[in-house]
Design an enzyme around this catalytic site. Structure first.
Site, PDB file in Angstrom:
ATOM      1  N   HIS A 388       3.114   4.799  -4.869  1.00 52.72           N
ATOM      2  CA  HIS A 388       2.007   5.742  -4.676  1.00 52.72           C
ATOM      3  C   HIS A 388       1.084   5.270  -3.547  1.00 52.72           C
ATOM      4  CE1 HIS A 388      -0.934   8.759  -6.272  1.00 52.72           C
ATOM      5  NE2 HIS A 388      -1.793   7.944  -5.689  1.00 52.72           N
ATOM      6  N   GLU A 389       0.637   4.021  -3.638  1.00 54.22           N
ATOM      7  CA  GLU A 389      -0.308   3.513  -2.641  1.00 54.22           C
ATOM      8  C   GLU A 389       0.341   3.360  -1.262  1.00 54.22           C
ATOM      9  OE1 GLU A 389      -3.326   3.574  -3.219  1.00 54.22           O
ATOM     10  OE2 GLU A 389      -3.243   3.772  -5.400  1.00 54.22           O
ATOM     11  N   HIS A 392       0.106   6.631   0.540  1.00 53.94           N
ATOM     12  CA  HIS A 392      -1.182   6.751   1.226  1.00 53.94           C
ATOM     13  C   HIS A 392      -1.176   5.931   2.522  1.00 53.94           C
ATOM     14  CE1 HIS A 392      -3.236   9.008  -1.825  1.00 53.94           C
ATOM     15  NE2 HIS A 392      -3.161   8.066  -2.741  1.00 53.94           N
ATOM     16  N   HIS A 395       0.852   7.588   5.265  1.00 57.06           N
ATOM     17  CA  HIS A 395       0.137   8.763   5.777  1.00 57.06           C
ATOM     18  C   HIS A 395      -0.939   8.311   6.774  1.00 57.06           C
ATOM     19  CE1 HIS A 395      -1.696  12.957   4.615  1.00 57.06           C
ATOM     20  NE2 HIS A 395      -1.459  12.844   5.903  1.00 57.06           N
TER      21      HIS A 395
END
Length: 594
Positions: A388-389, A392, A395
């Site tokens: 998940h991190e 980020h 991105h």
């Protein structure tokens, strides 16, 4: 339970390297001094911007100041999070925060000045200076608020009321975080102990239904006791939203909230209506959960119990990173190359240690690289947190590498898309490569409950916010009973077949997000967008891979709906929502089959 390590005991390759931002405190102090100089320079343009050249000079100074402040603040925050007990880094962060307040005050004149201009004047300024083309989009973006800005005198009054109008949120925060005390529950030794939030979450995931029931009643007891007080704070918050929307000429508080992202109200309504039209999969899952747990009736405190008993999977960090990489192979060589390099390049702070901030996040200043804080504990949940991190992080990395400073920052509306795409690709990879039926059931249960919490619950909250604001606008009283009637009705709609205890109707009283109105729907649109993108990628659609990478590189260069539309996700239509709901139904079917 292992004792957390000292930071000095953690190997260098498992700690982030903040020297990539500043080699030391001396360099930080040098930039702090530069920021003070730039702040004075930016402040000096007040009442002096009367040409395109002056406007350009201010904007360049202000951008440099903002960039420098971000760097100072991020560095001091990351240093503080390494060990929150260190007074020197606490002082450094306080110094950065104080600088931020001074900067905000020093340039506070600019927005009112810009919005006081006639459009013809702004057009003339931009025509005079080619350098303003760089700032043109942001200037006109700010200028779109002009119809919603009041006279200077009225704006000053509203500005002075800002602190007063934040009181409902502040009061609820104090009640919810500082003052509230939960009832007693039976501890492991049979003695009564005071319930905490962390304990409550653990008990709800336990197999002892008597303890879950006891914890549920103890947890809700103070909220029921404070229902009228909390209702008054929430009602005040809703009334402020309605009042400000009217004063500024918006059609509704909802329209005002969506205005910045250029999202029409129809997107919000479509999300709610499409979900309510397809609640059969949720009914199916609740029926399955009831049967699996062997219960005659399912209650809210039965919804968090894992459906796979005695399942534990330990995965060392190195193996977890490799597993994540394997799951994300469909995203292509460029993505994989950066992700592989990130592991050993000082991006990630892996281990829990004494004094380290809990949880996980991704953050970093433009011009370096993202930093990821983890507290990795070798569980499957930690693996998904890592994926998940790093979504980020990728991105932010790709956006910063392909966008100038002014358009690199993406909006909150799309912030969870990349992180969730990573999670979906990883979980589908794990489901497709394991032959262990217990692991498969665990993964399916995890995926289903993720969708339930991130999508269904947030859509329910979004509809609650819409209804209570409409009631307020229509002049209806917002009492504890009024809030409870709406909340209970919605809970029963979105959780068909769950038997409700009397306390549940007061669920609205414990949700902090309701004081930041019309925010939670973004969680739901985010996971729907991510599932659609990930599904196309897993089908081998190379066009989606390319358009998705282009999306990651686009930062905030366009409005979020337009950026998502380029990946094949059109939130103006029901399709992304129905596709997510079909996947949910499919996952429940797979779980039943196992």
């Amino acid at each position: 339970m292992k004792k957390p390590l000292q930071r000095t005991e953690i190997p260098v390759h498992e700690k982030w390297d903040l020297t990539h931002i500043y080699p030391g405190l001396e360099a930080w102090e040098d930039d702090y001094g530069r920021a003070l100089t730039l702040m004075a320079e930016a402040a000096s343009y007040e009442d002096r911007i009367d040409s395109g050249a002056q406007l350009l000079a201010f904007l360049r100074t202000n951008e440099e100041l903002s960039f420098l402040y971000e760097k100072l603040f991020v560095y001091s925050s990351l240093r503080q999070d390494e060990d929150t007990r260190v007074t020197e880094t606490q002082a450094l962060l306080d110094k950065a925060r104080s600088l931020g307040v001074k900067i905000k005050s020093a340039v506070s004149y600019f927005r009112p000045f810009l919005l006081s201009l006639e459009k013809e004047t702004l057009d003339r300024f931009i025509g005079e200076e080619s350098g303003l083309d760089y700032f043109k989009k942001d200037l006109y973006e700010e200028f779109k608020y002009k119809p919603h800005v009041l006279s200077k005198d009225k704006e000053e009054v509203l500005a002075q009321l800002g602190e007063v109008l934040s009181v409902p949120k502040t009061v609820f925060g104090m009640i919810n975080n500082a003052d509230i005390r939960f009832g007693d529950v039976t501890g492991e030794d049979g003695e009564k102990v005071e319930l905490t939030r962390g304990m409550y979450a653990r008990i709800l995931e336990g197999t002892d239904r008597e303890k879950r029931t006891e914890a549920f009643h103890a947890y809700y007891k103070p909220y029921v006791g404070l229902k009228n007080t909390i209702a008054s704070t929430l009602a005040s918050s809703v009334k402020s939203n309605v009042l400000f929307s009217r004063l500024r000429g918006y059609e509704s508080p909802l329209q005002r909230s969506l205005f910045a992202d250029n999202v029409p109200v129809s997107v919000y309504d479509n999300l709610i209506q499409t979900t309510k039209n397809h609640l059969a999969p949720m009914n199916r899952y609740i029926d399955y959960r009831k049967k699996r747990l062997g219960l005659e009736e399912l209650r809210v405190y039965d919804l968090s119990v894992p459906l796979v008993e005695d399942f534990q999977l330990e995965m060392p960090y190195g193996e977890a990173y490799e597993t994540m990489l394997q799951g994300l192979v469909p995203l292509g060589e460029e993505y994989m190359g950066i992700l592989t390099q990130a592991r050993t390049s000082g991006w990630i702070d892996v281990r829990e240690s004494q004094g380290k901030r809990s949880g996980a996040y991704c953050w970093g200043p433009y011009g370096t690289h993202p930093y990821v804080l983890l507290n990795y504990n070798e569980t499957l949940d930690s693996l998904f947190t890592l994926a998940h991190e790093m979504g980020h992080a990728m991105h932010s990395c790709l956006s910063d590498a392909n966008q100038p400073r002014i358009s690199a920052q993406y909006t909150i509306f799309v912030a969870e898309v990349a992180s969730t795409v990573n999670e979906v690709l990883l979980i589908q990879h794990l489901l497709g490569t394991t032959s262990d039926p217990k692991l498969k059931r665990y993964l399916l249960n995890h995926f289903i409950d993720t969708i339930k919490g991130t999508f269904f619950t947030q859509v329910m909250f979004a509809e609650f916010e819409k209804i209570v604001h409409e009631k307020c606008a229509a002049g209806e009283a917002l009492t504890a009973d009024a809030f409870s009637e709406v909340y209970l009705s919605l809970f029963q709609t979105y959780n068909p077949g769950v038997v409700t205890d009397p306390e549940l109707q007061y669920g609205w009283s414990r949700i902090p997000h309701f004081y930041n109105a019309f925010y939670v729907y973004k969680y739901a649109t985010g996971i729907a967008s991510a599932v659609r993108i990930a599904s196309r990628i897993l089908e081998g659609d190379q066009g989606t891979v390319e358009s998705y990478l282009a999306f990651l590189k686009s930062g905030g260069s366009e409005y979020p709906l337009e950026l998502l539309r380029r990946t094949g996700v059109d939130l103006m239509t029901p399709e992304p929502i129905t596709e997510l709901l079909l996947l949910f139904d499919k996952l429940v079917g797979q779980l039943e089959a196992l």
